[in-house]
Write a protein that holds these residues in place. Structure first.
Motif, PDB file in Angstrom:
ATOM      1  N   ARG A 272      15.813 -61.837  67.775  1.00 56.29           N
ATOM      2  CA  ARG A 272      15.772 -60.603  68.563  1.00 56.29           C
ATOM      3  C   ARG A 272      16.686 -59.531  68.001  1.00 56.29           C
ATOM      4  O   ARG A 272      16.523 -58.348  68.311  1.00 56.29           O
ATOM      5  CB  ARG A 272      16.156 -60.918  70.010  1.00 56.29           C
ATOM      6  N   LEU A 273      17.644 -59.919  67.162  1.00 60.19           N
ATOM      7  CA  LEU A 273      18.546 -58.943  66.553  1.00 60.19           C
ATOM      8  C   LEU A 273      17.992 -58.339  65.265  1.00 60.19           C
ATOM      9  O   LEU A 273      18.480 -57.311  64.816  1.00 60.19           O
ATOM     10  CB  LEU A 273      19.906 -59.594  66.252  1.00 60.19           C
ATOM     11  N   VAL A 274      17.000 -58.975  64.664  1.00 57.00           N
ATOM     12  CA  VAL A 274      16.422 -58.480  63.411  1.00 57.00           C
ATOM     13  C   VAL A 274      15.546 -57.268  63.717  1.00 57.00           C
ATOM     14  O   VAL A 274      14.621 -57.338  64.527  1.00 57.00           O
ATOM     15  CB  VAL A 274      15.608 -59.581  62.715  1.00 57.00           C
ATOM     16  N   ARG A 275      15.797 -56.159  63.027  1.00 56.55           N
ATOM     17  CA  ARG A 275      15.031 -54.928  63.255  1.00 56.55           C
ATOM     18  C   ARG A 275      14.193 -54.524  62.047  1.00 56.55           C
ATOM     19  O   ARG A 275      13.300 -53.696  62.174  1.00 56.55           O
ATOM     20  CB  ARG A 275      15.978 -53.781  63.613  1.00 56.55           C
ATOM     21  N   SER A 276      14.502 -55.081  60.872  1.00 53.78           N
ATOM     22  CA  SER A 276      13.791 -54.711  59.653  1.00 53.78           C
ATOM     23  C   SER A 276      13.387 -55.971  58.904  1.00 53.78           C
ATOM     24  O   SER A 276      14.167 -56.935  58.848  1.00 53.78           O
ATOM     25  CB  SER A 276      14.672 -53.830  58.763  1.00 53.78           C
TER      26      SER A 276
ATOM     27  N   ARG B  60       2.782 -65.165  64.311  1.00 53.42           N
ATOM     28  CA  ARG B  60       4.103 -65.796  64.320  1.00 53.42           C
ATOM     29  C   ARG B  60       5.218 -64.787  64.085  1.00 53.42           C
ATOM     30  O   ARG B  60       6.367 -65.020  64.469  1.00 53.42           O
ATOM     31  CB  ARG B  60       4.159 -66.890  63.254  1.00 53.42           C
ATOM     32  N   LEU B  61       4.884 -63.681  63.452  1.00 54.84           N
ATOM     33  CA  LEU B  61       5.885 -62.653  63.175  1.00 54.84           C
ATOM     34  C   LEU B  61       6.508 -62.128  64.461  1.00 54.84           C
ATOM     35  O   LEU B  61       7.728 -61.959  64.553  1.00 54.84           O
ATOM     36  CB  LEU B  61       5.239 -61.504  62.397  1.00 54.84           C
ATOM     37  N   PHE B  62       5.697 -61.906  65.488  1.00 55.46           N
ATOM     38  CA  PHE B  62       6.201 -61.311  66.726  1.00 55.46           C
ATOM     39  C   PHE B  62       6.911 -62.337  67.608  1.00 55.46           C
ATOM     40  O   PHE B  62       7.783 -61.966  68.399  1.00 55.46           O
ATOM     41  CB  PHE B  62       5.040 -60.669  67.487  1.00 55.46           C
ATOM     42  N   LEU B  63       6.528 -63.614  67.487  1.00 53.81           N
ATOM     43  CA  LEU B  63       7.255 -64.649  68.212  1.00 53.81           C
ATOM     44  C   LEU B  63       8.646 -64.857  67.631  1.00 53.81           C
ATOM     45  O   LEU B  63       9.601 -65.116  68.371  1.00 53.81           O
ATOM     46  CB  LEU B  63       6.470 -65.961  68.176  1.00 53.81           C
ATOM     47  N   ARG B  64       8.744 -64.753  66.331  1.00 55.11           N
ATOM     48  CA  ARG B  64      10.030 -64.960  65.664  1.00 55.11           C
ATOM     49  C   ARG B  64      10.901 -63.728  65.713  1.00 55.11           C
ATOM     50  O   ARG B  64      12.121 -63.818  65.893  1.00 55.11           O
ATOM     51  CB  ARG B  64       9.750 -65.367  64.207  1.00 55.11           C
TER      52      ARG B  64
ATOM     53  N   ILE C 277      11.372 -52.748  64.112  1.00 55.28           N
ATOM     54  CA  ILE C 277      11.066 -51.317  64.084  1.00 55.28           C
ATOM     55  C   ILE C 277      10.781 -50.831  62.659  1.00 55.28           C
ATOM     56  O   ILE C 277      10.268 -49.723  62.486  1.00 55.28           O
ATOM     57  CB  ILE C 277      12.216 -50.487  64.693  1.00 55.28           C
ATOM     58  N   ARG C 278      11.098 -51.645  61.637  1.00 50.95           N
ATOM     59  CA  ARG C 278      10.827 -51.278  60.241  1.00 50.95           C
ATOM     60  C   ARG C 278      10.163 -52.468  59.549  1.00 50.95           C
ATOM     61  O   ARG C 278      10.745 -53.552  59.469  1.00 50.95           O
ATOM     62  CB  ARG C 278      12.119 -50.893  59.512  1.00 50.95           C
ATOM     63  N   VAL C 279       8.947 -52.259  59.016  1.00 50.57           N
ATOM     64  CA  VAL C 279       8.165 -53.336  58.409  1.00 50.57           C
ATOM     65  C   VAL C 279       7.675 -52.880  57.046  1.00 50.57           C
ATOM     66  O   VAL C 279       7.117 -51.795  56.906  1.00 50.57           O
ATOM     67  CB  VAL C 279       6.970 -53.735  59.298  1.00 50.57           C
ATOM     68  N   HIS C 280       7.890 -53.736  56.035  1.00 48.05           N
ATOM     69  CA  HIS C 280       7.460 -53.485  54.659  1.00 48.05           C
ATOM     70  C   HIS C 280       6.379 -54.506  54.318  1.00 48.05           C
ATOM     71  O   HIS C 280       6.650 -55.709  54.267  1.00 48.05           O
ATOM     72  CB  HIS C 280       8.658 -53.605  53.712  1.00 48.05           C
ATOM     73  N   LEU C 281       5.157 -54.038  54.050  1.00 51.69           N
ATOM     74  CA  LEU C 281       4.017 -54.931  53.874  1.00 51.69           C
ATOM     75  C   LEU C 281       3.478 -54.974  52.454  1.00 51.69           C
ATOM     76  O   LEU C 281       2.495 -55.672  52.203  1.00 51.69           O
ATOM     77  CB  LEU C 281       2.868 -54.506  54.811  1.00 51.69           C
TER      78      LEU C 281
ATOM     79  N   CYS D  59       4.066 -54.569  67.631  1.00 51.29           N
ATOM     80  CA  CYS D  59       5.275 -53.748  67.445  1.00 51.29           C
ATOM     81  C   CYS D  59       5.015 -52.333  67.926  1.00 51.29           C
ATOM     82  O   CYS D  59       4.850 -51.406  67.108  1.00 51.29           O
ATOM     83  CB  CYS D  59       5.710 -53.748  65.979  1.00 51.29           C
ATOM     84  N   PRO D  60       4.957 -52.113  69.218  1.00 49.01           N
ATOM     85  CA  PRO D  60       4.683 -50.755  69.712  1.00 49.01           C
ATOM     86  C   PRO D  60       5.805 -49.765  69.442  1.00 49.01           C
ATOM     87  O   PRO D  60       5.574 -48.558  69.483  1.00 49.01           O
ATOM     88  CB  PRO D  60       4.492 -50.972  71.221  1.00 49.01           C
ATOM     89  N   ASN D  61       7.007 -50.274  69.167  1.00 50.33           N
ATOM     90  CA  ASN D  61       8.145 -49.388  68.896  1.00 50.33           C
ATOM     91  C   ASN D  61       8.388 -49.196  67.394  1.00 50.33           C
ATOM     92  O   ASN D  61       9.500 -48.840  66.992  1.00 50.33           O
ATOM     93  CB  ASN D  61       9.414 -49.950  69.551  1.00 50.33           C
ATOM     94  N   LEU D  62       7.376 -49.411  66.586  1.00 48.23           N
ATOM     95  CA  LEU D  62       7.502 -49.295  65.138  1.00 48.23           C
ATOM     96  C   LEU D  62       7.898 -47.876  64.740  1.00 48.23           C
ATOM     97  O   LEU D  62       7.321 -46.894  65.225  1.00 48.23           O
ATOM     98  CB  LEU D  62       6.177 -49.673  64.478  1.00 48.23           C
ATOM     99  N   ARG D  63       8.889 -47.784  63.839  1.00 51.78           N
ATOM    100  CA  ARG D  63       9.375 -46.482  63.376  1.00 51.78           C
ATOM    101  C   ARG D  63       9.127 -46.244  61.891  1.00 51.78           C
ATOM    102  O   ARG D  63       8.982 -45.095  61.484  1.00 51.78           O
ATOM    103  CB  ARG D  63      10.878 -46.348  63.664  1.00 51.78           C
ATOM    104  N   LYS D  64       9.094 -47.310  61.084  1.00 47.43           N
ATOM    105  CA  LYS D  64       8.881 -47.152  59.649  1.00 47.43           C
ATOM    106  C   LYS D  64       7.908 -48.219  59.169  1.00 47.43           C
ATOM    107  O   LYS D  64       8.042 -49.387  59.504  1.00 47.43           O
ATOM    108  CB  LYS D  64      10.202 -47.267  58.875  1.00 47.43           C
TER     109      LYS D  64
END
Length: 496
Positions: free
Chosen positions: A111-115, A128-132, A137-141, A198-203
């Motif tokens: 829950r503390l990981v933001r990027s 599994r990404l959202f459960l973990r 707020i920042r995702v690099h794909l 991730c509805p609060n995605l910023r980047k």
């Protein structure tokens, strides 16, 4: 001999004892806290214990037992909110090992990981990404969008992407191309899942997405502020125009030898009309001309930074820069040419709000082109020229038109001499900072009176002369010459 009979009631009581052990520990902890509180509030004469008699036996109280004997994990007495605040204050370098403590700490650490940078596309599609990591707020794909075998230990890195290659791969296929990237439909499916989780995605950084995939992110993630797209084209920009709150955008078009996509004036116009809150734009290997840059300048009134990287712009696009009225920073990176100016200088305007001009790893071949750029940037305050090829004293003299420069940084410009530097900046009355590094034709000598008014001076123009000055008197630098000069002595040695 007595035998103990089996009692179902006693068996149920024992099971209930172990079942509610955690609750009992909490009750004991509360009793201890109240006992300590009541003990502190009692008068001094009442705190003394009565003397023991022969008929009285010492009684054990709950405070005589340490708390660690009552509970196996003392953090269980803390709520998730309190423990999260504690873990958030742990330095980032020491957080990674927290998930090894327990499953609860594993969930709290997630829950503390933001990027995050996704390496396996199935990790996103499976959910599994959202459960973990539920608070991303920042995702690099980009790395996850590539098709590569994990069985090979050789990793090839090309700009923003890294992928595995095997020994059977031909040299021409070492760098990724269109065949080594997931299909656009698969990318869009993953973006739709990401937007819902991730509805609060910023980047967001992604590759080979289509218009529908970007639209799903724009609809579900209204807080999206930064977007980086690779393998971008004009059609994809129709979806970007739906991102109303987008502030930072990076577009990468064609890459020589890897893939070919097109960003032209049509896409830049669609982008400008849809994303009017943009503050920073980076165009990498994009095509365009006067009309596209003009549309961005007229529609994006809040634009403050423009980065042009290895552009494929048509001639004359530099005339549209003055339409960016609030532009503060202009950067050129790895450009083979800035422009082929065909009009007269009197038709050139200037960016009145421009403060920073940064030119790095560019080929500056023509004096007229560089002079036109300096006219557009005549109000600049900070100038950086780094590792630029072709600029000499004659071309650098066009910078004498700057009147408000406060800071100048020259690095790797080997054709500029000391006389050329002084003749260009002699009229810069507001110059306060000067940095000269690795410019071999600017000799390592004491600065002239022109530099006497500077507040900040970093003078390391010639690395070779600096090295020889540091070695003076040590005897180093000459011993090798003496040894190899007597090479004839080695010839006289007998063979082994």
């Amino acid at each position: 001999m007595q035998t103990m009979a089996f009692s179902p009631e006693k068996e149920n009581q024992n099971s209930m004892w172990f079942k509610h052990k955690k609750a009992l520990n909490h009750v004991l902890f509360t009793m201890r806290r109240h006992s300590l509180t009541s003990k502190q509030t009692q008068p001094q004469n009442q705190r003394q214990r009565p003397p023991l008699t022969e008929f009285s036996q010492p009684t054990s109280k709950i405070e005589d037992f340490p708390l660690t004997n009552l509970v196996s994990d003392i953090t269980l007495l803390l709520s998730d909110e309190i423990l999260l605040k504690i873990l958030a204050r742990v330095p980032r370098s020491q957080r990674n090992s927290n998930f090894l403590v327990s499953k609860r700490w594993l969930n709290l650490q997630g829950r503390l990981v933001r990027s995050i940078k996704i390496l396996d596309w199935d990790f996103l599609v499976s959910g599994r990404l959202f459960l973990r990591f539920p608070n991303l707020i920042r995702v690099h794909l980009v790395n996850g969008c590539l098709i590569s075998s994990r069985n090979f230990g050789v990793i090839c890195t090309h700009e923003a992407a890294s992928f595995h290659i095997g020994s059977d791969v031909e040299v021409k296929d070492w760098f990724f191309n269109e065949k080594s990237v997931l299909e656009a439909d698969e990318i869009d499916r993953g973006l739709k899942i990401l937007a819902s989780g991730c509805p609060n995605l910023r980047k967001l950084t992604v590759m080979n997405a289509s218009e529908m995939g970007i639209l799903s992110v724009a609809e579900e993630c209204p807080t999206l502020q930064e977007l980086e797209l690779h393998m971008c084209n004009d059609q994809v920009l129709r979806g970007i125009a739906a991102c109303q709150n987008l502030q930072v955008l990076k577009l990468t078009g064609a890459v020589d030898g890897s893939y070919n996509s097109l960003v032209s004036d049509l896409g830049l116009t669609i982008l400008a009309q849809g994303c009017k809150k943009l503050v920073k734009i980076e165009l990498s290997r994009c095509k365009g001309s006067y009309e596209g840059i003009k549309a961005i300048g007229q529609c994006c009134q809040t634009l403050e930074e423009l980065i042009i990287s290895d552009h494929r712009m048509e001639n004359g696009w530099i005339f549209a820069l003055p339409y960016c009225e609030k532009l503060k920073t202009l950067r050129f990176l790895s450009c083979k040419q800035i422009d082929q100016v065909s009009g007269a200088d009197e038709h050139l305007g200037s960016c009145s709000a421009l403060e920073n001009l940064h030119i790095e790893k560019c080929q500056l071949r023509y004096k007229k082109v560089l002079g036109a750029l300096f006219i557009v940037c005549q109000n600049v305050r900070d100038v950086v020229l780094k590792n630029c090829w072709g600029i000499d004293d004659d071309m650098f003299s066009t910078a004498s038109g700057f009147r408000r420069v406060r800071s100048l940084s020259l690095e790797g410009c080997s054709l500029i001499t000391t006389d050329g530097l002084e003749s260009a900046i002699i009229s810069w009355n507001e110059l306060q900072s000067l940095k000269v590094k690795s410019c071999n034709n600017i000799k390592d000598c004491a600065p002239s009176s022109v530099f006497s008014s500077l507040k900040d001076l970093k003078w390391k123009p010639d690395s070779r002369s600096i090295l020889s000055a540091n070695l003076a008197g040590t005897g180093m630098g000459k011993k090798g010459y003496r040894i190899f000069k007597r090479s004839s002595d080695w010839k006289s040695l007998p063979a082994a």
